[in-house]
Design a protein around this motif. Structure first.
Motif, PDB file in Angstrom:
ATOM      1  N   LEU A  48      -6.768  -3.679  -3.173  1.00 21.58           N
ATOM      2  CA  LEU A  48      -5.632  -2.795  -3.405  1.00 21.58           C
ATOM      3  C   LEU A  48      -6.052  -1.614  -4.277  1.00 21.58           C
ATOM      4  O   LEU A  48      -6.998  -1.728  -5.066  1.00 21.58           O
ATOM      5  CB  LEU A  48      -4.495  -3.561  -4.082  1.00 21.58           C
ATOM      6  N   PRO A  49      -5.388  -0.478  -4.166  1.00 23.73           N
ATOM      7  CA  PRO A  49      -5.702   0.662  -5.037  1.00 23.73           C
ATOM      8  C   PRO A  49      -5.653   0.256  -6.503  1.00 23.73           C
ATOM      9  O   PRO A  49      -4.724  -0.422  -6.947  1.00 23.73           O
ATOM     10  CB  PRO A  49      -4.583   1.668  -4.706  1.00 23.73           C
ATOM     11  N   TYR A  93      -8.191   7.748   0.202  1.00 20.84           N
ATOM     12  CA  TYR A  93      -8.723   6.393   0.377  1.00 20.84           C
ATOM     13  C   TYR A  93      -9.224   6.238   1.806  1.00 20.84           C
ATOM     14  O   TYR A  93      -8.712   6.859   2.743  1.00 20.84           O
ATOM     15  CB  TYR A  93      -7.644   5.334   0.128  1.00 20.84           C
ATOM     16  N   TYR A  95       0.820  -1.219   0.000  1.00 17.12           N
ATOM     17  CA  TYR A  95       0.000   0.000   0.000  1.00 17.12           C
ATOM     18  C   TYR A  95       0.855   1.270   0.000  1.00 17.12           C
ATOM     19  O   TYR A  95       0.451   2.300   0.538  1.00 17.12           O
ATOM     20  CB  TYR A  95      -0.933   0.005   1.216  1.00 17.12           C
ATOM     21  N   ILE A 143      -0.551   4.633  -0.723  1.00 14.24           N
ATOM     22  CA  ILE A 143      -1.392   5.275   0.285  1.00 14.24           C
ATOM     23  C   ILE A 143      -0.595   5.673   1.520  1.00 14.24           C
ATOM     24  O   ILE A 143      -0.718   6.786   2.033  1.00 14.24           O
ATOM     25  CB  ILE A 143      -2.543   4.330   0.696  1.00 14.24           C
ATOM     26  N   ILE A 180     -11.352   0.909   0.522  1.00 14.52           N
ATOM     27  CA  ILE A 180     -10.636  -0.364   0.458  1.00 14.52           C
ATOM     28  C   ILE A 180     -11.154  -1.243   1.586  1.00 14.52           C
ATOM     29  O   ILE A 180     -10.914  -0.958   2.764  1.00 14.52           O
ATOM     30  CB  ILE A 180      -9.115  -0.148   0.608  1.00 14.52           C
ATOM     31  N   LEU A 240     -10.031   2.930   4.465  1.00 19.33           N
ATOM     32  CA  LEU A 240     -10.007   1.493   4.709  1.00 19.33           C
ATOM     33  C   LEU A 240     -11.146   1.154   5.645  1.00 19.33           C
ATOM     34  O   LEU A 240     -11.284   1.758   6.715  1.00 19.33           O
ATOM     35  CB  LEU A 240      -8.677   1.062   5.326  1.00 19.33           C
TER      36      LEU A 240
END
Length: 619
Positions: free
Chosen positions: A408-409, A368, A231, A234, A392, A370
């Motif tokens: 995942l992005p 983003y 990641y 991010i 995510i 999570l």
């Protein structure tokens, strides 16, 4: 597909234990801002101040010397009971620098829970966030055999009258450690190897007694280094986050280590209700939340639109965001999408009316989010993707040192919790149970008796039901122990129905019932805050009083409103999985015998307290 694996991205060679993560970061970027701390001094309460990696490391080393001076030996257990705050991070790393094993305790735990954990983990020293927490730890230590080293508070100043007296503050410990040499500290810091215990985390016990999960330095190192690599887009030096989940939970603690090792700036908030008001100041680039937070953000936007007479416009905006999010996912997956000028124009309109303002509420920089801890409604995920903040979704347990799988992005698939993270393997058993093996998976519980049914063929049994799609991404279907078998032999997994009903802001928890019964029923547990706001808007009064038993709330207007949520959920499932009758109930969601610190409902306790209400559903 019955098994999916992802090879590791990081090499653990060169790391002896978790403390090497901080040592490496200090060497690389000592002057980089690692934390933002609120009210760092008496004259600046309410403002935020930067703390560099070097300053943080100095605080860690000073407190670690205090632990050693007080008598902590390598392998001793130190308990930390405090809300999420900067001093939690200092104490955590300092305990490891002193060679100790950290035992986190939720700050909302009852005295009996504190006593049980302190005794089982053989804690020698306690750290409380406040004098009250320290007093609870002191009382628990007083009941344990052997020599203990007192309970100390993160709060300096005079102790109020809180029962068993605390030993002093962390500042007092730092003073005691002044004569411990750097050489002695370094020897102690290096005393633990990768396979030594780093922490004992007690599960919250939704389906039984809490169990002590022993996680090693290898578990943490493997997760931190591999997840940071996966990641990097991010979690990096240019980003910052706000941690408001409990640091007693392994997810928040793992996130803190990942950010610290990667240079991502961290701010702590002890009161989740203050998060939204603080985002405009801290302007995070990344957030970790539970799905309920996202539901409340969307519900608040809908409520504001309704206040302005824009409900129909908001409904169209929400549908547009979902469609835009679905289109984006198809593009990510390499699938062809047709040009849709109408969708593009609608999105541009609602970007000006709603979407940009929603991003501003979240600080304006969040790239983003999570989401973990519970199932996320796929449409909610698509909605946030559509307004420009991809979610995510991930999945993990205490026993897997937090994340086991994750999207995942650029490869997000709503409705799944993603592929195994680097160094991990997921297998689906013949009866649909999710099994796990790999770098983050623990080796066993503190009590060996708890290991008897925990593993099969080298895989940890998660207790969750799931399946893997054609890309190897995990789709969760519920808990194995939550499966309902009706009197006509139908086996029902309630998660999909329950999650659909919980999408209504008024419903905090939905509990399907029907074991051994001819049809399915449900209890809908109200969200007190949302229900009061809704009732005020409707001009009615809903009595929400706490009672020993969980009894039905019978207001007809409320019931009619929630009937729509039940009908919508029923439309999503097969006829045999539909709920025929339901009761709306109120329960004390602050009661830790009913709800875990991570806001999971203890189903067996609910059904016991609501026994009369459930029986009424079958009269």
């Amino acid at each position: 597909m019955i098994e999916s694996s992802t090879p590791p991205l990081a090499d653990l060679d060169g790391y002896r234990n978790v403390t090497d993560l901080l040592v490496a970061r200090v060497h690389t970027a000592p002057d980089h801002v690692a934390f933002e701390v609120e009210g760092a001094d008496a004259a600046s309460s309410g403002s935020w101040h930067p703390v560099t990696t070097a300053v943080f490391a100095d605080s860690v080393r000073a407190l670690a010397k205090g632990f050693i001076a007080q008598g902590i030996e390598a392998g001793d257990a130190i308990a930390i009971m405090a809300p999420t705050r900067y001093e939690w991070a200092v104490a955590d790393l300092a305990a490891w620098y002193a060679g100790a094993v950290v035992v986190p305790i939720y700050d909302t735990s009852s005295p009996s829970q504190v006593d049980a954990i302190v005794a089982d983990a053989e804690v020698r020293l306690g750290i409380g966030g406040t004098w009250r927490h320290a007093s609870l730890l002191q009382a628990a230590l007083a009941q344990t055999p052997g020599v203990t080293l007192g309970a100390w508070t993160m709060d300096a100043g005079d102790s109020p009258d809180t029962g068993a007296a605390a030993s002093g503050s962390l500042l007092d410990l730092v003073t005691r450690g002044a004569d411990v040499s750097d050489e002695e500290l370094e020897a102690r810091r290096a005393s633990a190897s990768q396979d030594d215990p780093a922490t004992i985390v007690y599960t919250s016990g939704t389906t039984g007694e809490p169990k002590g999960v022993v996680l090693t330095h290898r578990n943490f190192l493997g997760q931190v280094l591999n997840i940071a690599a996966a990641y990097r887009e991010i979690v990096n030096e240019d980003g910052n986050t706000v941690i408001f989940l409990p640091l007693a939970h392994v997810l928040a603690r793992g996130l803190q280590l990942i950010c610290l090792a990667s240079g991502m700036r961290i701010a702590h908030l002890s009161d989740p209700s203050t998060v939204v008001a603080t985002l405009d100041t801290l302007r995070p680039t990344f957030l970790v939340v539970v799905p309920r937070v996202l539901e409340k953000i969307q519900a608040a936007a809908a409520s504001k639109a309704a206040d302005k007479g824009l409900t129909r416009v908001w409904t169209a905006a929400r549908s547009t965001a979902v469609a835009w999010g679905r289109r984006a996912e198809r593009i990510d997956a390499g699938r062809r999408v047709r040009r849709d000028l109408g969708l593009r124009l609608r999105h541009r309109l609602f970007e000006a009316l709603f979407f940009g303002r929603l991003r501003t509420v979240m600080g304006g920089r969040v790239g983003y989010i999570l989401s973990g801890g519970a199932a996320l409604d796929p449409e909610l995920s698509l909605f946030f993707r559509g307004i420009g903040v991809p979610v995510i979704e991930g999945y993990g347990l205490t026993e897997t040192t937090a994340p086991l799988t994750g999207n995942l992005p650029g490869r997000i698939t709503s409705g799944t919790v993603g592929s195994p993270l680097p160094g991990l393997t997921v297998r689906i058993s013949d009866d649909g149970e999710v099994l796990a093996r790999g770098i983050g998976v623990f080796g066993g519980y503190r009590n060996p008796a708890h290991d008897e049914d925990a593993f099969i063929d080298g895989f940890f049994r998660t207790g969750d039901l799931g399946r893997l799609d054609e890309q190897g991404k995990l789709i969760l279907d519920g808990r194995l122990k939550d499966v309902i078998v009706t009197s006509n032999g139908k086996t029902i997994v309630p998660t999909r129905w329950e999650s659909a009903v919980e999408a209504d802001p008024l419903v905090s928890h939905a509990v399907m019932v029907g074991e051994g019964k001819p049809y399915l029923s449900a209890l809908l547990v109200l969200d007190p805050e949302q229900t009061r706001e809704w009732a005020t808007a409707e001009g009615i009064i809903i009595p929400l009083s706490v009672q020993p038993d969980i009894r039905a709330v019978t207001d007809p207007t409320l019931r009619a409103h929630l009937q729509k949520a039940v009908d919508a959920a029923n439309a999503l499932v097969a006829r045999s999985e539909q709920v025929r009758r339901f009761s709306v109930v109120f329960a004390d969601l602050e009661d830790r015998t009913l709800v875990t610190p991570t806001m999971k409902l203890k189903r067996s306790v609910v059904l016991d307290r609501a026994a009369v209400t459930v029986e009424d559903l079958y009269l």
